[in-house]
Each structure stands twice: as C-alpha cells, then as structure tokens.
Design a protein around this motif. Structure first.
Motif, PDB file in Angstrom:
ATOM      1  N   THR A  99       0.848  -1.182   0.000  1.00  0.00           N
ATOM      2  CA  THR A  99       0.000   0.000   0.000  1.00  0.00           C
ATOM      3  C   THR A  99       0.889   1.239   0.000  1.00  0.00           C
ATOM      4  O   THR A  99       1.972   1.220   0.589  1.00  0.00           O
ATOM      5  N   ASN A 109      -1.013   0.088  12.870  1.00  0.00           N
ATOM      6  CA  ASN A 109      -1.906  -0.280  11.781  1.00  0.00           C
ATOM      7  C   ASN A 109      -1.236  -0.968  10.598  1.00  0.00           C
ATOM      8  O   ASN A 109      -1.923  -1.424   9.684  1.00  0.00           O
ATOM      9  N   LEU A 112      -2.516  -4.501   9.705  1.00  0.00           N
ATOM     10  CA  LEU A 112      -3.946  -4.687   9.472  1.00  0.00           C
ATOM     11  C   LEU A 112      -4.179  -4.918   7.985  1.00  0.00           C
ATOM     12  O   LEU A 112      -3.824  -4.085   7.159  1.00  0.00           O
ATOM     13  N   ALA A 113      -4.810  -6.018   7.665  1.00  0.00           N
ATOM     14  CA  ALA A 113      -4.961  -6.402   6.268  1.00  0.00           C
ATOM     15  C   ALA A 113      -5.746  -5.379   5.450  1.00  0.00           C
ATOM     16  O   ALA A 113      -5.448  -5.160   4.272  1.00  0.00           O
ATOM     17  N   TYR A 114      -6.741  -4.737   6.072  1.00  0.00           N
ATOM     18  CA  TYR A 114      -7.582  -3.826   5.297  1.00  0.00           C
ATOM     19  C   TYR A 114      -6.876  -2.546   4.908  1.00  0.00           C
ATOM     20  O   TYR A 114      -7.408  -1.769   4.108  1.00  0.00           O
ATOM     21  N   TYR A 116      -4.228  -2.539   3.156  1.00  0.00           N
ATOM     22  CA  TYR A 116      -3.434  -2.840   1.968  1.00  0.00           C
ATOM     23  C   TYR A 116      -4.286  -2.954   0.716  1.00  0.00           C
ATOM     24  O   TYR A 116      -5.350  -3.578   0.719  1.00  0.00           O
ATOM     25  N   SER A 117      -3.787  -2.346  -0.356  1.00  0.00           N
ATOM     26  CA  SER A 117      -4.515  -2.261  -1.614  1.00  0.00           C
ATOM     27  C   SER A 117      -4.186  -3.385  -2.583  1.00  0.00           C
ATOM     28  O   SER A 117      -5.038  -3.773  -3.386  1.00  0.00           O
ATOM     29  N   TRP A 119      -2.306  -7.229  -3.433  1.00  0.00           N
ATOM     30  CA  TRP A 119      -2.000  -8.512  -2.835  1.00  0.00           C
ATOM     31  C   TRP A 119      -1.447  -9.486  -3.859  1.00  0.00           C
ATOM     32  O   TRP A 119      -1.867  -9.500  -5.014  1.00  0.00           O
TER      33      TRP A 119
END
Length: 129
Positions: A99, A109, A112-114, A116-117, A119
């Motif tokens: 990200t 933070n 935290l997986a959310y 990251y844009s 994968w």
C-alpha cells in the motif's frame, strides 16, 4: 497495474529456516509499505511483518519477533522475509501485500490487512512436526 509475486515457500522441518521473496512491479517501489500476512488452516488472516521502504522501519507480530526478519533489495524491488526457528504453528499460506499509505499510526496499523490495496496470490509454508 500493480503486481506482487511471492516465492520461496515449501515444506520445511521443525526448527528449520526458509526465506520468502516478494517481488513488486508496476509502481514506484520507494515510499510504500510492503507487508507479509499469513492464514493458517481454519484461522483468519493475520499480519506477520511490515516494512516501510523509504526508511526501512519495520513492524513484527509478537509471535514472530526474534525469529523472522525483513530485508530489502531495492535494485530488485524485492522484500525478503527470513524465517528461522520455524514451528508447526507457522504453517500457513503466506501473502505479500502493498500500500502507498498507512492511515492512522503505522506502528499500530501496518499489520492490518484492510490497510493494503494490492495482494499477491500467496505461497504455502508447511512446517512438519
């Protein structure tokens, strides 16, 4: 537009070591966060380690501190995760993520997986007991 490719997974003995690679392409490598997440069988995805490419600052999950180490090869746009003293509980699918920005406090933070844009598709690590 952004591609992340993981490699290096496989089967390893209890107490062994393995190095995972995350190769990033399609965007500027500098000034981004690269992180590793893992998902053990039957469990939710969890953050393992993250690094801010610009200054090399890192975050590690408590479960891997002292055993796992992140490093950067800027020439290859690659982040490595060196995993030592592996345990059966480290068995999981490991994912690389990226990200350009972490919102809030990165120290809290970045795992935290959310956040990251982008994968990768994952690489399996299996530690035998």
């Amino acid at each position: 537009q952004v591609q992340l490719v993981e490699s290096g997974g496989g089967s390893v003995q209890d107490g062994g070591s393995v190095r995972l690679s995350c190769i990033a392409s399609g965007y500027t490598f500098s000034s981004i966060y690269i992180a590793w997440f893992r998902q053990p069988p039957g469990k939710e995805r969890e953050g393992v380690a993250a690094i801010y490419i610009r200054d090399g600052s890192t975050n590690y999950a408590d479960s891997v501190k002292g055993r796992f180490t992140l490093s950067i090869d800027n020439a290859k746009n690659t982040v490595y995760l060196q995993m030592n003293s592996l345990k059966p509980e480290d068995t999981a699918m490991y994912y690389c993520a990226a990200t350009p920005r972490i919102y809030g406090r990165p120290a809290f933070n970045a795992l935290l997986a959310y956040m990251y844009s982008y994968w990768g598709h994952g690489t399996q690590v299996t530690v035998s007991s």
